[in-house]
Design a protein around this motif. Structure first.
Motif, PDB file in Angstrom:
ATOM      1  N   TRP A  21    -113.924  67.504 -45.585  1.00 38.01           N
ATOM      2  CA  TRP A  21    -114.540  67.018 -44.486  1.00 38.01           C
ATOM      3  C   TRP A  21    -114.447  68.191 -43.277  1.00 38.01           C
ATOM      4  CZ3 TRP A  21    -118.455  63.786 -43.862  1.00 38.01           C
ATOM      5  CH2 TRP A  21    -118.411  62.521 -44.742  1.00 38.01           C
ATOM      6  N   ALA A  22    -113.525  68.497 -42.857  1.00 38.87           N
ATOM      7  CA  ALA A  22    -113.245  69.446 -41.954  1.00 38.87           C
ATOM      8  C   ALA A  22    -113.947  70.545 -42.042  1.00 38.87           C
ATOM      9  CB  ALA A  22    -111.843  69.748 -41.485  1.00 38.87           C
ATOM     10  N   LEU A  70    -117.747  77.432 -48.712  1.00 39.75           N
ATOM     11  CA  LEU A  70    -116.832  76.281 -49.041  1.00 39.75           C
ATOM     12  C   LEU A  70    -115.989  76.944 -50.346  1.00 39.75           C
ATOM     13  CD1 LEU A  70    -119.101  73.061 -48.377  1.00 39.75           C
ATOM     14  CD2 LEU A  70    -116.887  73.792 -47.137  1.00 39.75           C
ATOM     15  N   VAL A  71    -116.481  77.435 -51.209  1.00 43.98           N
ATOM     16  CA  VAL A  71    -115.818  77.726 -52.476  1.00 43.98           C
ATOM     17  C   VAL A  71    -115.048  78.957 -51.957  1.00 43.98           C
ATOM     18  CG1 VAL A  71    -116.047  78.844 -54.715  1.00 43.98           C
ATOM     19  CG2 VAL A  71    -117.703  76.959 -54.099  1.00 43.98           C
ATOM     20  N   SER A  72    -115.609  79.912 -51.025  1.00 47.54           N
ATOM     21  CA  SER A  72    -114.692  81.065 -50.758  1.00 47.54           C
ATOM     22  C   SER A  72    -113.340  80.536 -50.096  1.00 47.54           C
ATOM     23  CB  SER A  72    -115.420  81.883 -49.805  1.00 47.54           C
ATOM     24  OG  SER A  72    -114.882  83.031 -49.447  1.00 47.54           O
ATOM     25  N   ALA A  73    -113.635  79.389 -49.244  1.00 44.88           N
ATOM     26  CA  ALA A  73    -112.462  78.518 -48.562  1.00 44.88           C
ATOM     27  C   ALA A  73    -111.398  78.037 -49.070  1.00 44.88           C
ATOM     28  CB  ALA A  73    -112.947  77.973 -47.286  1.00 44.88           C
ATOM     29  N   LYS A  74    -111.756  77.847 -50.627  1.00 50.34           N
ATOM     30  CA  LYS A  74    -110.923  77.143 -51.475  1.00 50.34           C
ATOM     31  C   LYS A  74    -110.878  75.729 -51.434  1.00 50.34           C
ATOM     32  CE  LYS A  74    -108.536  81.532 -52.933  1.00 50.34           C
ATOM     33  NZ  LYS A  74    -107.168  82.238 -53.026  1.00 50.34           N
ATOM     34  N   VAL A  75    -111.591  75.054 -50.627  1.00 52.25           N
ATOM     35  CA  VAL A  75    -111.756  73.637 -50.597  1.00 52.25           C
ATOM     36  C   VAL A  75    -112.545  73.098 -51.488  1.00 52.25           C
ATOM     37  CG1 VAL A  75    -111.191  73.697 -48.142  1.00 52.25           C
ATOM     38  CG2 VAL A  75    -113.672  73.862 -48.667  1.00 52.25           C
TER      39      VAL A  75
END
Length: 336
Positions: A21-22, A70-75
């Motif tokens: 969410w964040a 979001l994928v790159s941030a691994k969330v």
């Protein structure tokens, strides 16, 4: 105390949801997440993550560059829409975050509830159902057991699979909490005392807290404990190089063991630790074990959550499905 009294898996799933969410809020709304969240923001979250028809194509509203970030941030594991069950879980976590702080809850807003209701209907009309792990009924379970050799890892995995399945379909968290101290040797095998579980989080003493580990399951456990020299502590442990017995297994390790053995056995389907639980219940229905006895072993608190698996097993042995298999019998004429 709230953290300590919560299930580890629940805490991990809540933490993961809030982290997502964040990250999504920062990238999509261009500002940090702060409670309470606006209703329009929740509606945008739903539109970004569920598929809806646009002409003849299924689309979602999450911009590709935000998705990639979001994928790159691994969330997020992979680009694309979420499953509906995942979206509902994310919303449930956000709702709980508001409720615990006594803040206005956007997830309870009429607009959000209406969109979710129509989304569920749309998915149902498309034939989309919640994905369930395949059940390890007796036949596929035997194939997993056949992959277990007489090495320490093989002895452990055989004992673990039989323990989890035959004692009533134990959850992986329950398997890793099994110890020499709560698993008592008796004449018939073992009795595992399940003092804490998902449906008994206060540790209330119950008549059905004792789970039988008998027959093949008891023999497999005997062989593993003797070979590993375990006399205290966790039953199921890591096997390090050189046959060194390590610390107790984690719940994640149980999942990996089931998946690895399923792959070795050449099983087609999606199997995980829960497959042992659903497999036991399905097989119980197939072999005609009464629902009450099945629930006493599995520790299900709700009939609604167990009846589907049990009836699936019963359906395979239904006489109604074989009415054309036997010779037709002449109807008896009524007596005058």
């Amino acid at each position: 105390m709230l953290r300590e009294g919560s299930a580890d898996n629940t805490m991990a799933s809540y933490r993961s949801a809030i982290q997502y969410w964040a990250a999504w809020h920062q990238l999509r709304m261009r500002r940090a997440l702060a409670l309470p969240v606006a209703v329009d923001t929740v509606l945008q979250f739903i539109a970004d993550h569920v598929e809806h028809l646009e002409g003849q194509a299924l689309v979602h509203d999450l911009p590709a560059e935000v998705d990639a970030a979001l994928v790159s941030a691994k969330v997020k594991r992979r680009p694309g829409p979420y499953k509906l069950a995942t979206v509902r879980h994310r919303l449930a976590v956000l709702s709980e975050a508001h409720e615990t702080r006594s803040l206005p809850n956007p997830c309870r807003d009429r607009a959000v509830q209406a969109v979710l209701e129509r989304t569920r209907s749309a998915y149902a009309k498309r034939g989309v159902r919640s994905a369930r792990k395949d059940a390890l009924t007796r036949e596929p379970l035997e194939r997993l057991l056949a992959t277990c050799d007489e090495s320490l890892a093989g002895l452990r995995d055989r004992a673990l699979l039989l323990f989890a399945w035959a004692s009533g379909g134990r959850r992986r968290s329950e398997v890793v909490r099994a110890t020499m101290e709560n698993t008592r040797r008796v004449a018939e095998g073992y009795l595992y005392t399940l003092a804490y579980s998902k449906t008994n989080q206060e540790g209330v003493a119950r008549a059905d807290s004792h789970k039988p580990v008998v027959g093949r399951a008891a023999l497999a456990l005997d062989a593993w404990l003797a070979a590993a020299g375990i006399t205290t502590g966790p039953l199921f442990r890591r096997v390090r190089r050189g046959g060194v017995i390590g610390e107790g297994l984690s719940a994640e390790a149980v999942r990996k063991i089931v998946q690895a053995r399923a792959a070795q056995a050449g099983l087609e389907g999606d199997y995980a630790a829960h497959s042992l639980r659903s497999g036991f219940i399905t097989e119980a229905g197939r072999q005609g074990l009464p629902l009450g006895e099945t629930m006493a072993l599995s520790n299900h608190a709700s009939v609604a959550s167990v009846i589907g698996y049990h009836r699936a097993g019963e359906a395979l042995s239904s006489r109604g499905g074989r009415l054309l298999d036997g010779e037709p019998q002449a109807a008896e004429r009524p007596r005058p």
